[in-house]
Design a protein around this motif. Sequence first.
Motif, mmCIF file in Angstrom:
data_model
loop_
_atom_site.group_PDB
_atom_site.id
_atom_site.type_symbol
_atom_site.label_atom_id
_atom_site.label_comp_id
_atom_site.label_asym_id
_atom_site.label_seq_id
_atom_site.Cartn_x
_atom_site.Cartn_y
_atom_site.Cartn_z
ATOM 1 N N ILE A 1 3.461 -5.320 2.432
ATOM 2 C CA ILE A 1 3.568 -4.420 3.588
ATOM 3 C C ILE A 1 4.490 -3.251 3.251
ATOM 4 C CG2 ILE A 1 4.457 -4.229 5.953
ATOM 5 C CD1 ILE A 1 3.404 -7.136 6.389
ATOM 6 N N LYS A 2 5.596 -3.550 2.608
ATOM 7 C CA LYS A 2 6.559 -2.510 2.225
ATOM 8 C C LYS A 2 5.900 -1.480 1.302
ATOM 9 C CE LYS A 2 10.973 -2.061 -0.191
ATOM 10 N NZ LYS A 2 11.985 -2.795 -0.947
ATOM 11 N N VAL A 3 5.159 -1.954 0.302
ATOM 12 C CA VAL A 3 4.486 -1.055 -0.638
ATOM 13 C C VAL A 3 3.423 -0.233 0.103
ATOM 14 C CG1 VAL A 3 2.932 -0.973 -2.625
ATOM 15 C CG2 VAL A 3 4.946 -2.462 -2.674
ATOM 16 N N ALA A 4 2.646 -0.893 0.966
ATOM 17 C CA ALA A 4 1.585 -0.191 1.693
ATOM 18 C C ALA A 4 2.163 0.882 2.616
ATOM 19 C CB ALA A 4 0.750 -1.187 2.488
ATOM 20 N N ARG A 5 3.316 0.617 3.234
ATOM 21 C CA ARG A 5 3.961 1.608 4.097
ATOM 22 C C ARG A 5 4.351 2.852 3.309
ATOM 23 N NH1 ARG A 5 7.828 -1.960 7.992
ATOM 24 N NH2 ARG A 5 6.270 -2.260 9.608
ATOM 25 N N SER A 6 4.705 2.660 2.058
ATOM 26 C CA SER A 6 5.138 3.791 1.232
ATOM 27 C C SER A 6 3.989 4.754 0.927
ATOM 28 C CB SER A 6 5.765 3.284 -0.073
ATOM 29 O OG SER A 6 4.757 2.762 -0.931
ATOM 30 N N TYR A 7 2.748 4.332 1.194
ATOM 31 C CA TYR A 7 1.593 5.197 0.940
ATOM 32 C C TYR A 7 1.406 6.252 2.027
ATOM 33 C CZ TYR A 7 0.231 1.679 -2.556
ATOM 34 O OH TYR A 7 0.198 0.820 -3.611
ATOM 35 N N GLY A 8 2.171 6.164 3.094
ATOM 36 C CA GLY A 8 2.099 7.207 4.118
ATOM 37 C C GLY A 8 1.381 6.769 5.368
ATOM 38 N N ASP A 9 0.538 7.644 5.904
ATOM 39 C CA ASP A 9 -0.151 7.478 7.183
ATOM 40 C C ASP A 9 -0.741 6.074 7.346
ATOM 41 O OD1 ASP A 9 -1.469 7.785 9.560
ATOM 42 O OD2 ASP A 9 -2.985 9.177 8.793
ATOM 43 N N LEU A 10 -0.195 5.322 8.293
ATOM 44 C CA LEU A 10 -0.632 3.935 8.496
ATOM 45 C C LEU A 10 -1.989 3.841 9.197
ATOM 46 C CD1 LEU A 10 2.712 2.181 9.546
ATOM 47 C CD2 LEU A 10 1.707 2.393 7.276
ATOM 48 N N SER A 11 -2.400 4.899 9.893
ATOM 49 C CA SER A 11 -3.657 4.832 10.641
ATOM 50 C C SER A 11 -4.880 4.776 9.727
ATOM 51 C CB SER A 11 -3.771 6.015 11.607
ATOM 52 O OG SER A 11 -3.876 7.225 10.875
ATOM 53 N N GLU A 12 -4.756 5.260 8.511
ATOM 54 C CA GLU A 12 -5.879 5.228 7.580
ATOM 55 C C GLU A 12 -5.504 4.507 6.289
ATOM 56 O OE1 GLU A 12 -7.496 9.111 6.969
ATOM 57 O OE2 GLU A 12 -7.466 9.566 9.100
ATOM 58 N N ASN A 13 -4.636 3.518 6.415
ATOM 59 C CA ASN A 13 -4.106 2.838 5.237
ATOM 60 C C ASN A 13 -4.685 1.419 5.175
ATOM 61 O OD1 ASN A 13 -2.469 1.452 3.396
ATOM 62 N ND2 ASN A 13 -0.690 2.740 3.857
ATOM 63 N N ASP B 1 -3.352 -2.405 6.477
ATOM 64 C CA ASP B 1 -4.145 -3.255 7.385
ATOM 65 C C ASP B 1 -4.415 -4.621 6.750
ATOM 66 O OD1 ASP B 1 -4.236 -1.233 9.270
ATOM 67 O OD2 ASP B 1 -6.238 -0.540 8.672
ATOM 68 N N ASP B 2 -4.780 -4.623 5.482
ATOM 69 C CA ASP B 2 -5.046 -5.883 4.779
ATOM 70 C C ASP B 2 -3.805 -6.761 4.723
ATOM 71 O OD1 ASP B 2 -7.641 -5.073 4.361
ATOM 72 O OD2 ASP B 2 -7.340 -4.511 2.242
ATOM 73 N N ALA B 3 -2.665 -6.145 4.420
ATOM 74 C CA ALA B 3 -1.411 -6.905 4.336
ATOM 75 C C ALA B 3 -1.019 -7.466 5.700
ATOM 76 C CB ALA B 3 -0.296 -6.024 3.770
ATOM 77 N N LYS B 4 -1.206 -6.686 6.755
ATOM 78 C CA LYS B 4 -0.886 -7.170 8.110
ATOM 79 C C LYS B 4 -1.833 -8.307 8.515
ATOM 80 C CE LYS B 4 1.896 -5.751 10.631
ATOM 81 N NZ LYS B 4 3.260 -6.252 10.866
#
Length: 156
Positions: A34-46, A50-53
């Motif tokens: 989740i931490k790594v995925a958040r670092s990619y920016g815009d959560l609405s199209e990430n 979504d997969d990690a959550k």
Amino acid sequence: MAKSIMISAEGIKQLEEELDLLKGEKRKEIAEKIKVARSYGDLSENSEYDDAKNEQAILEARIATIEATLKVAVVIDENEAGSSIIHVGSKIRLENITMGREVVYRITGGSEANPKEGKISDESPVGAALLGRTVGDVVEVETPGGTMGFKVLEIL
């Protein structure tokens, strides 16, 4: 009040080990994803986020299921009823009269049932019909595949 779940001491140990793994190592892995995925920016199209959550939700559901099971678990005393009457924990040799072959089953609580390993639940049609029976008894059981007949040959 919640219904108790019959389970062997081995089954309790396996659940406790799985719970430790999920609460420790697996939670940390997912938190890192989740931490790594958040670092990619815009959560609405990430999609990684979504997969990690989703993975986190599945993990937390499994943790809740194991904890609920452990709260109502009743450990089976495999020596409790002796070897003359079939009870949860009994290992039995049967003649499947319908199919003309011998089978060996262990009657378990529902959470441990695994027919491929010869472990059938005390709540399954066959398991429920066998509880309280003794060597020589013949039972007919309505199963999803039709009526089956079993003769108790031995309580191991």
